[in-house]
Design a protein around this motif. Structure first.
Motif, PDB file in Angstrom:
ATOM      1  N   PRO A 158       8.234  14.248  86.966  1.00  0.00           N
ATOM      2  CA  PRO A 158       9.591  13.859  87.356  1.00  0.00           C
ATOM      3  C   PRO A 158       9.616  12.643  88.285  1.00  0.00           C
ATOM      4  O   PRO A 158       8.646  12.349  88.979  1.00  0.00           O
TER       5      PRO A 158
ATOM      6  N   ARG B  50      20.374   8.577  77.231  1.00  0.00           N
ATOM      7  CA  ARG B  50      21.089   9.404  78.207  1.00  0.00           C
ATOM      8  C   ARG B  50      21.661  10.632  77.515  1.00  0.00           C
ATOM      9  O   ARG B  50      22.034  10.574  76.334  1.00  0.00           O
TER      10      ARG B  50
ATOM     11  N   TYR C  33      21.439  18.101  80.413  1.00  0.00           N
ATOM     12  CA  TYR C  33      21.411  17.816  81.848  1.00  0.00           C
ATOM     13  C   TYR C  33      22.104  18.954  82.574  1.00  0.00           C
ATOM     14  O   TYR C  33      22.798  19.779  81.967  1.00  0.00           O
TER      15      TYR C  33
ATOM     16  N   LEU D 262      14.245   5.769  85.577  1.00  0.00           N
ATOM     17  CA  LEU D 262      15.433   6.508  85.984  1.00  0.00           C
ATOM     18  C   LEU D 262      16.505   6.560  84.897  1.00  0.00           C
ATOM     19  O   LEU D 262      17.275   7.530  84.831  1.00  0.00           O
ATOM     20  N   ASP D 263      16.574   5.527  84.060  1.00  0.00           N
ATOM     21  CA  ASP D 263      17.732   5.494  83.186  1.00  0.00           C
ATOM     22  C   ASP D 263      17.458   4.936  81.792  1.00  0.00           C
ATOM     23  O   ASP D 263      17.883   5.514  80.793  1.00  0.00           O
TER      24      ASP D 263
ATOM     25  N   TRP E  18      19.146  12.639  92.596  1.00  0.00           N
ATOM     26  CA  TRP E  18      18.905  12.444  91.170  1.00  0.00           C
ATOM     27  C   TRP E  18      17.458  12.804  90.840  1.00  0.00           C
ATOM     28  O   TRP E  18      16.545  12.443  91.569  1.00  0.00           O
ATOM     29  N   GLN E  19      17.271  13.487  89.727  1.00  0.00           N
ATOM     30  CA  GLN E  19      15.914  13.804  89.287  1.00  0.00           C
ATOM     31  C   GLN E  19      15.853  13.803  87.765  1.00  0.00           C
ATOM     32  O   GLN E  19      16.610  14.528  87.100  1.00  0.00           O
ATOM     33  N   ARG E  20      14.953  12.978  87.228  1.00  0.00           N
ATOM     34  CA  ARG E  20      14.774  12.897  85.789  1.00  0.00           C
ATOM     35  C   ARG E  20      13.356  13.304  85.423  1.00  0.00           C
ATOM     36  O   ARG E  20      12.393  12.855  86.057  1.00  0.00           O
TER      37      ARG E  20
ATOM     38  N   TRP F 250      18.089  15.850  84.715  1.00  0.00           N
ATOM     39  CA  TRP F 250      18.143  15.697  83.267  1.00  0.00           C
ATOM     40  C   TRP F 250      16.761  15.387  82.704  1.00  0.00           C
ATOM     41  O   TRP F 250      15.826  15.085  83.435  1.00  0.00           O
ATOM     42  N   ASP F 251      16.682  15.460  81.390  1.00  0.00           N
ATOM     43  CA  ASP F 251      15.424  15.300  80.681  1.00  0.00           C
ATOM     44  C   ASP F 251      15.419  13.974  79.936  1.00  0.00           C
ATOM     45  O   ASP F 251      16.449  13.512  79.463  1.00  0.00           O
ATOM     46  N   TYR F 252      14.246  13.371  79.818  1.00  0.00           N
ATOM     47  CA  TYR F 252      14.151  12.066  79.170  1.00  0.00           C
ATOM     48  C   TYR F 252      14.514  12.100  77.685  1.00  0.00           C
ATOM     49  O   TYR F 252      14.827  11.074  77.074  1.00  0.00           O
TER      50      TYR F 252
END
Length: 462
Positions: free
Chosen positions: A300, A348, A168, A341-342, A292-294, A161-163
């Motif tokens: 990233p 989100r 996503y 990460l979050d 998981w990859q953001r 997903w993207d910040y």
């Protein structure tokens, strides 16, 4: 046979359907003056208590005074890391190449003693995400069963997903009719598994615990003027401890700063990214089976499960930020990881339901089942479990992979950004392709050194 050189070491000790089972054979030492009558074709004689199998070419009478002390091999692999060792195992597993004489040149003490892996140790931050194609290669050469004896973590889902929170995507192994998307394994586990596998193979292998100094490649004039001597159509390798050896084919598996590539005069194309990667092992409350990859403004961040509630972090950022994150205190670093990460940089992504289907905020996917799954937040990191490491990111591609008597594989041929986790998998693709090229050449009686002037098959990682 698996042997170590030089004599001062006295310790004993792609379709791959053509692979066969092999039998265990004890390790042996390299004896520089041992010579037999044939080059990898006949059973050699015993020397005292040294097991048979040490096979070196015996030169014609006129060259005998100089040549009978110099070992000769079919293939010299420079670099005994994960890719070079995999090539040796692959050749040892194929019916047409299992009788080859192989030299492995690497000064890494782990090749002599083997890396020590304790079950209670936390995972090493240096890991690889291996693909199903790589897992199949390891199974075919008999190394995967060794991997499974140590810590590893399969994953069957991936979320990217993207910040900005705009969208996503989720991947599921079932969409590709697979059981898993990949497996995260510590590099030392992969290496030890390959080393153990090679020790169990019935192949004439010698490890030279030293470094390559120079290579002398045969020229047309030298071969034609001295045509009676087969050794004149071999590459000569001079090692840093004064040892010399000959080989039909020299394989550069010695990394991105390849000495083989330099000595062979093979040019490269590439550049350094204005990015560094920080890697480490972290701990979270529960085990997970998702990668998981953001994507963040500077690059990233990936969270890759390594098993036992541990995950590996690969975080791309500017070199300055990498230096700062490497030395900041543990509590601040853990907060920074969770923020990346979050919690930080943006919201989100939202999941919305239309007509009974869950879709991402901006797009309505309609191709696979996993795209209808809701966004899930990654597990919260609670503890740093290893040292932090940082390294500069770059791209490098050799302008040619092969020339006469020389071929490059792995990072010696290509280095890429860790974004997609394909680096070592590309190297294992090289192993599969090169093994098949060599086997096909042996099948028709070709000189494997000359074969390398032909194009290698296109390598595809899966």
């Amino acid at each position: 046979m698996f042997r170590r050189s030089p004599a001062r070491s006295l310790n004993t000790g792609g379709d791959m359907s053509r692979l066969i089972a092999t039998r265990r054979l004890a390790s042996n030492i390299f004896v520089p003056r041992l010579a037999t009558r044939t080059f990898c074709t006949e059973t050699p004689a015993k020397l005292n208590d040294v097991p048979s199998g040490s096979q070196f070419h015996r030169e014609p009478k006129d060259d005998e005074g100089f040549m009978n002390d110099v070992p000769q091999h079919d293939i010299a692999i420079v670099g005994g890391g994960m890719v070079g060792m995999a090539l040796a195992c692959s050749l040892a597993s194929m019916p047409l190449t299992k009788h080859s004489s192989i030299a492995i040149i690497d000064s890494n003490p782990a090749l002599s003693n083997g890396p020590v892996i304790k079950k209670d140790d936390p995972p090493d931050p240096r890991v690889s995400t291996v693909t199903p194609a790589t897992i199949s290669l390891f199974k075919d050469i008999g190394a995967w069963e060794n991997v499974e004896q140590h810590r590893h973590a399969y994953f069957d889902k991936m979320q990217v997903w993207d910040y900005t929170g705009f969208g996503y995507t989720r991947y599921n192994a079932r969409d590709a009719d697979k059981d898993v998307l990949g497996c995260v394994v510590e590099n030392k586990v992969l290496h030890k598994s390959l080393l153990s596998c090679l020790q169990n193979k019935d192949i004439n292998t010698t490890i030279y615990p030293t470094r390559l100094s120079s290579i002398s490649l045969p020229t047309r004039s030298s071969v034609s003027s001295l045509g009676a001597s087969a050794s004149k159509n071999l590459a000569k390798l001079d090692l840093s401890d004064g040892t010399n050896l000959y080989a039909k084919l020299v394989v550069g598996a010695d990394g991105s700063k390849s000495r083989v590539r330099e000595l062979a005069g093979i040019k490269t194309t590439g550049w350094s990214y204005s990015q560094s990667a920080v890697i480490c092992t972290v701990e979270h409350p529960t085990e997970n089976f998702c990668a998981w990859q953001r994507f963040l403004p500077a690059g990233p961040i990936a969270l890759l499960s390594i098993g036992d509630n541990f995950s590996n972090i690969v975080w791309t950022m500017s070199p300055k930020d990498a230096s700062n994150h490497k030395i900041m205190n543990e509590d601040d670093f853990v907060k920074a990881v969770n923020h990346a990460l979050d919690f930080g940089h943006g919201p989100r992504p939202e999941s919305r339901v239309f007509g009974g289907n869950v879709i991402s905020s901006f797009f309505r996917p309609d191709v696979t089942s996993s795209v209808h799954e809701r966004f899930e937040p990654p597990p919260k990191v609670v503890k740093l479990a290893s040292d932090r490491m940082a390294f500069q990111l770059s791209l490098m591609h050799a302008n040619q992979y092969a020339s006469k008597h020389v071929v490059l594989i792995g990072d010696a041929a290509h280095t890429v950004h860790p974004l997609a986790g394909q680096g070592v998998n590309m190297g294992y693709g090289d192993v599969s392709s090169l093994s098949n090229v060599i086997a096909d050449g042996v099948a028709v009686g070709s000189d494997i050194g000359e074969l390398m002037t032909m194009s290698l098959p296109v390598i595809v990682t899966k």
